[in-house]
Design an enzyme around this catalytic site. Structure first.
Site, short mmCIF file in Angstrom:
data_model
loop_
_atom_site.label_atom_id
_atom_site.label_comp_id
_atom_site.label_asym_id
_atom_site.label_seq_id
_atom_site.Cartn_x
_atom_site.Cartn_y
_atom_site.Cartn_z
N LYS A 62 -9.75 1.50 5.89
CA LYS A 62 -10.59 1.22 4.71
C LYS A 62 -10.21 -0.12 4.08
O LYS A 62 -11.07 -0.94 3.77
CB LYS A 62 -10.44 2.32 3.65
CG LYS A 62 -10.90 3.68 4.08
CD LYS A 62 -10.85 4.68 2.93
CE LYS A 62 -9.45 4.91 2.40
NZ LYS A 62 -8.56 5.57 3.38
N ARG A 139 -11.67 10.33 -4.58
CA ARG A 139 -11.14 11.22 -3.56
C ARG A 139 -11.52 12.67 -3.78
O ARG A 139 -11.31 13.51 -2.91
CB ARG A 139 -9.61 11.11 -3.51
CG ARG A 139 -9.11 9.86 -2.82
CD ARG A 139 -7.62 9.90 -2.63
NE ARG A 139 -7.15 8.83 -1.78
CZ ARG A 139 -5.88 8.66 -1.43
NH1 ARG A 139 -4.97 9.51 -1.85
NH2 ARG A 139 -5.53 7.65 -0.66
N ARG A 173 2.18 1.45 11.76
CA ARG A 173 2.09 0.51 10.64
C ARG A 173 3.46 -0.07 10.29
O ARG A 173 4.45 0.64 10.22
CB ARG A 173 1.49 1.18 9.41
CG ARG A 173 0.02 1.47 9.57
CD ARG A 173 -0.65 1.83 8.27
NE ARG A 173 -0.20 3.08 7.68
CZ ARG A 173 -0.89 3.76 6.78
NH1 ARG A 173 -2.06 3.31 6.37
NH2 ARG A 173 -0.42 4.89 6.28
N ARG A 217 6.67 2.25 6.08
CA ARG A 217 6.46 2.99 4.84
C ARG A 217 7.15 4.34 4.91
O ARG A 217 7.14 5.00 5.95
CB ARG A 217 4.96 3.19 4.59
CG ARG A 217 4.28 1.96 4.01
CD ARG A 217 2.78 2.07 3.96
NE ARG A 217 2.27 3.36 3.55
CZ ARG A 217 0.98 3.60 3.32
NH1 ARG A 217 0.10 2.63 3.45
NH2 ARG A 217 0.56 4.79 2.94
#
Length: 282
Positions: A62, A139, A173, A217
């Site tokens: 996104k 959301r 990621r 992360r």
């Protein structure tokens, strides 16, 4: 919650009164079809400013596509995920509470999201921003209802990828701890399901100066990623139905990585990248 809604309405009141519209969606949305659902038919091109929402599972991209469109169209890209991370890195009162929520893979509450978003909208209003592309909000149906009360959304783009691809993307990621840029070390090659084409995505490797500074992360573990997806499917997908019932939902199955998906997305949105770049340079 009521106090938070009043804050959101107050900080966004001038946005609701402005005449925002979209120049990007035209007859292409009516005539082209992508798998699984009809495209919106009630959205007409009106002007150059947009009020769009990007939906999709965690890790679908996104932020990548919303950011590119933001730059192309000259409107701010407002990512609630970034707002949360900025607050996490601050010494604000919400920082510890957010850290616990994020590390457990849970969704951040409406109250917190609305608080962060209201501050961002207020800041943008003071800078004279017009239009927006929201990424990660709403959301929940309740959030969508609140957003509807304060402003008109032109288009909701729902990006889709198979779950196996989403998990691999999230686990790949990486973030440079020095420059803050995002990369992805995963090399994805997944066979399509039910006759769908194969999905291949090359890694987005960092430059040499960032390699030794890459970090992962804390919430990008397989268990947490799968839990985030489960929560999304259970609680966030009703938002799709909310916008589908209004004729504003565009579901877009990503055919691959950025080189394959970006031109297709521009095509379905009836956007000419070169035309917009020339217009901006004029």
């Amino acid at each position: 919650m009521a106090a938070m809604i009043r804050l959101f309405r107050s900080s966004s009141s001038s946005i609701a009164l402005r005449s925002f519209s979209t120049a990007a969606v035209s007859e292409t949305l009516k005539s082209q079809s992508y798998p699984h659902n009809p495209l919106p038919t009630s959205i007409e091109p009106k002007g150059k400013t947009v009020q769009w929402v990007f939906l999709g599972c965690p890790g679908v991209g996104k932020g990548t596509y919303a950011s590119r469109l933001s730059t192309l169209l000259g409107v701010p890209h407002i990512a609630t995920g970034d707002l949360v991370r900025e607050e996490l890195n601050s010494s604000g009162a919400l920082s510890k509470q957010l850290a616990e929520i994020v590390n457990q893979g849970k969704l951040v509450s409406d109250e917190i999201i609305l608080n962060l978003l209201s501050k961002r909208l207020e800041s943008g209003e003071a800078k004279g921003e017009a239009g927006f592309i929201l990424d990660g909000f709403p959301r929940t149906v309740r959030q969508a209802e609140i957003l509807t009360e304060v402003t008109d959304i032109d288009l909701v783009v729902n990006l889709k990828l198979p779950e196996k691809v989403l998990v691999e993307k999230c686990l790949g990621r990486r973030i440079c701890s020095e420059c803050g840029k995002n990369f992805n070390v995963a090399s994805i090659d997944v066979a399509g399901e039910n006759g769908a084409p194969r999905i291949s995505m090359a890694p987005l490797n960092p430059p040499s100066q960032c390699i030794s500074k890459l970090i992962t992360r804390a919430d990008d573990t397989e268990d947490i990623v799968k839990e985030r997806l489960r929560i999304y499917y259970d609680k966030s997908q009703p938002v799709e139905d909310f916008y589908r019932s209004q004729g504003k939902l565009l579901e877009f199955d990503l055919p691959g990585g950025i080189p394959e998906s970006w031109p297709k997305l521009l095509e379905v949105l009836n956007l000419d990248e070169q035309e917009y770049k020339l217009s901006a340079a004029a």
